[in-house]
Design a protein around this motif. Structure first.
Motif, PDB file in Angstrom:
ATOM      1  N   GLY A   8     -19.388   7.080  -9.955  1.00 37.76           N
ATOM      2  CA  GLY A   8     -19.765   5.695 -10.180  1.00 37.76           C
ATOM      3  C   GLY A   8     -18.901   4.714  -9.419  1.00 37.76           C
ATOM      4  N   GLY A   9     -18.282   5.147  -8.350  1.00 36.01           N
ATOM      5  CA  GLY A   9     -17.496   4.244  -7.519  1.00 36.01           C
ATOM      6  C   GLY A   9     -16.015   4.224  -7.848  1.00 36.01           C
ATOM      7  N   VAL A  10     -15.624   4.801  -8.954  1.00 38.51           N
ATOM      8  CA  VAL A  10     -14.206   4.849  -9.321  1.00 38.51           C
ATOM      9  C   VAL A  10     -13.647   6.165  -8.806  1.00 38.51           C
ATOM     10  N   PRO A  11     -12.687   6.094  -7.884  1.00 38.32           N
ATOM     11  CA  PRO A  11     -12.165   7.344  -7.312  1.00 38.32           C
ATOM     12  C   PRO A  11     -11.382   8.151  -8.339  1.00 38.32           C
ATOM     13  N   ASP A  12     -11.559   9.456  -8.279  1.00 38.10           N
ATOM     14  CA  ASP A  12     -10.769  10.355  -9.124  1.00 38.10           C
ATOM     15  C   ASP A  12      -9.394  10.489  -8.494  1.00 38.10           C
ATOM     16  N   HIS A  13      -8.366  10.267  -9.261  1.00 37.74           N
ATOM     17  CA  HIS A  13      -7.001  10.414  -8.750  1.00 37.74           C
ATOM     18  C   HIS A  13      -6.461  11.749  -9.229  1.00 37.74           C
ATOM     19  N   GLN A  14      -6.406  12.678  -8.290  1.00 43.12           N
ATOM     20  CA  GLN A  14      -5.892  13.999  -8.606  1.00 43.12           C
ATOM     21  C   GLN A  14      -4.433  14.052  -8.194  1.00 43.12           C
ATOM     22  N   PRO A  15      -3.640  14.883  -8.849  1.00 46.78           N
ATOM     23  CA  PRO A  15      -2.230  14.996  -8.450  1.00 46.78           C
ATOM     24  C   PRO A  15      -2.124  15.446  -6.996  1.00 46.78           C
ATOM     25  N   GLN A  16      -1.182  14.875  -6.295  1.00 51.79           N
ATOM     26  CA  GLN A  16      -0.960  15.193  -4.881  1.00 51.79           C
ATOM     27  C   GLN A  16      -0.477  16.628  -4.753  1.00 51.79           C
ATOM     28  N   GLN A  17      -1.198  17.437  -3.970  1.00 48.61           N
ATOM     29  CA  GLN A  17      -0.778  18.807  -3.746  1.00 48.61           C
ATOM     30  C   GLN A  17       0.148  18.849  -2.547  1.00 48.61           C
ATOM     31  N   GLN A  18       1.107  19.749  -2.611  1.00 44.86           N
ATOM     32  CA  GLN A  18       2.001  19.948  -1.483  1.00 44.86           C
ATOM     33  C   GLN A  18       1.204  20.580  -0.354  1.00 44.86           C
ATOM     34  N   PRO A  19       1.392  20.086   0.899  1.00 45.84           N
ATOM     35  CA  PRO A  19       0.614  20.655   1.998  1.00 45.84           C
ATOM     36  C   PRO A  19       0.922  22.141   2.171  1.00 45.84           C
ATOM     37  N   ARG A  20      -0.078  22.878   2.578  1.00 43.24           N
ATOM     38  CA  ARG A  20       0.118  24.299   2.828  1.00 43.24           C
ATOM     39  C   ARG A  20       1.081  24.458   3.993  1.00 43.24           C
ATOM     40  N   LEU A  21       1.800  25.545   3.991  1.00 44.42           N
ATOM     41  CA  LEU A  21       2.876  25.754   4.957  1.00 44.42           C
ATOM     42  C   LEU A  21       2.415  25.610   6.402  1.00 44.42           C
ATOM     43  N   LEU A  22       1.389  26.357   6.794  1.00 45.29           N
ATOM     44  CA  LEU A  22       0.967  26.325   8.192  1.00 45.29           C
ATOM     45  C   LEU A  22       0.413  24.957   8.584  1.00 45.29           C
ATOM     46  N   ALA A  23      -0.237  24.268   7.662  1.00 44.96           N
ATOM     47  CA  ALA A  23      -0.727  22.919   7.947  1.00 44.96           C
ATOM     48  C   ALA A  23       0.454  21.974   8.182  1.00 44.96           C
ATOM     49  N   GLU A  24       1.497  22.127   7.378  1.00 41.85           N
ATOM     50  CA  GLU A  24       2.682  21.282   7.545  1.00 41.85           C
ATOM     51  C   GLU A  24       3.402  21.593   8.857  1.00 41.85           C
ATOM     52  N   VAL A  25       3.493  22.868   9.211  1.00 37.66           N
ATOM     53  CA  VAL A  25       4.123  23.253  10.486  1.00 37.66           C
ATOM     54  C   VAL A  25       3.334  22.658  11.649  1.00 37.66           C
ATOM     55  N   ARG A  26       2.002  22.796  11.601  1.00 42.51           N
ATOM     56  CA  ARG A  26       1.155  22.220  12.666  1.00 42.51           C
ATOM     57  C   ARG A  26       1.393  20.726  12.797  1.00 42.51           C
ATOM     58  N   ARG A  27       1.449  20.021  11.665  1.00 41.79           N
ATOM     59  CA  ARG A  27       1.656  18.570  11.673  1.00 41.79           C
ATOM     60  C   ARG A  27       2.994  18.214  12.326  1.00 41.79           C
ATOM     61  N   ARG A  28       4.030  18.936  11.957  1.00 44.57           N
ATOM     62  CA  ARG A  28       5.355  18.638  12.519  1.00 44.57           C
ATOM     63  C   ARG A  28       5.447  18.963  14.000  1.00 44.57           C
ATOM     64  N   LEU A  29       4.814  20.067  14.417  1.00 45.10           N
ATOM     65  CA  LEU A  29       4.816  20.407  15.841  1.00 45.10           C
ATOM     66  C   LEU A  29       4.061  19.355  16.645  1.00 45.10           C
ATOM     67  N   ARG A  30       2.978  18.855  16.074  1.00 47.75           N
ATOM     68  CA  ARG A  30       2.206  17.804  16.745  1.00 47.75           C
ATOM     69  C   ARG A  30       3.042  16.530  16.868  1.00 47.75           C
ATOM     70  N   LEU A  31       3.772  16.184  15.807  1.00 46.29           N
ATOM     71  CA  LEU A  31       4.620  14.985  15.847  1.00 46.29           C
ATOM     72  C   LEU A  31       5.715  15.098  16.910  1.00 46.29           C
ATOM     73  N   LYS A  32       6.231  16.311  17.086  1.00 46.88           N
ATOM     74  CA  LYS A  32       7.289  16.524  18.079  1.00 46.88           C
ATOM     75  C   LYS A  32       6.735  16.678  19.487  1.00 46.88           C
ATOM     76  N   ASP A  33       5.401  16.694  19.604  1.00 40.92           N
ATOM     77  CA  ASP A  33       4.721  16.735  20.899  1.00 40.92           C
ATOM     78  C   ASP A  33       5.054  17.990  21.700  1.00 40.92           C
ATOM     79  N   TYR A  34       5.120  19.129  20.997  1.00 41.11           N
ATOM     80  CA  TYR A  34       5.337  20.387  21.689  1.00 41.11           C
ATOM     81  C   TYR A  34       4.081  20.766  22.470  1.00 41.11           C
ATOM     82  N   SER A  35       4.265  21.592  23.494  1.00 39.59           N
ATOM     83  CA  SER A  35       3.122  22.044  24.288  1.00 39.59           C
ATOM     84  C   SER A  35       2.236  22.953  23.438  1.00 39.59           C
ATOM     85  N   LEU A  36       0.996  23.090  23.848  1.00 40.22           N
ATOM     86  CA  LEU A  36       0.045  23.926  23.128  1.00 40.22           C
ATOM     87  C   LEU A  36       0.553  25.362  23.007  1.00 40.22           C
TER      88      LEU A  36
END
Length: 78
Positions: A8-36
């Motif tokens: 009905g337009g009201v967003p469900d607020h679910q508890p924030q889940q900790q990012p999965r390990l490989l997703a977090e590693v990918r994010r950090r590598l992207r931020l550091k601008d490492y080569s593919l």
């Protein structure tokens, strides 16, 4: 109009889940601008360590486990 599955337009607020390990590693590598290729190599080695220890999370491991993994890899490459 509210469709099935909508709240009905009201967003469900679910508890924030900790990012999965490989997703977090990918994010950090992207931020550091490492080569593919570097990113691919890091991800492959992380997967190898995880599988070597029966899918235990790396946060549960310490230096002994890393040393044991590397020693096993060194013996396998002889």
């Amino acid at each position: 109009m509210v469709y099935a599955g909508e709240s009905g337009g009201v967003p469900d607020h679910q508890p924030q889940q900790q990012p999965r390990l490989l997703a977090e590693v990918r994010r950090r590598l992207r931020l550091k601008d490492y080569s593919l290729r570097t990113k691919q190599a890091y991800m492959a080695w992380i997967r190898r360590v995880i599988l070597f220890y029966g899918k235990h999370h790396p946060r549960e491991m310490g230096g002994d486990e890393v040393e044991r993994f590397l020693s096993d890899r060194a013996r396998a490459s002889r």
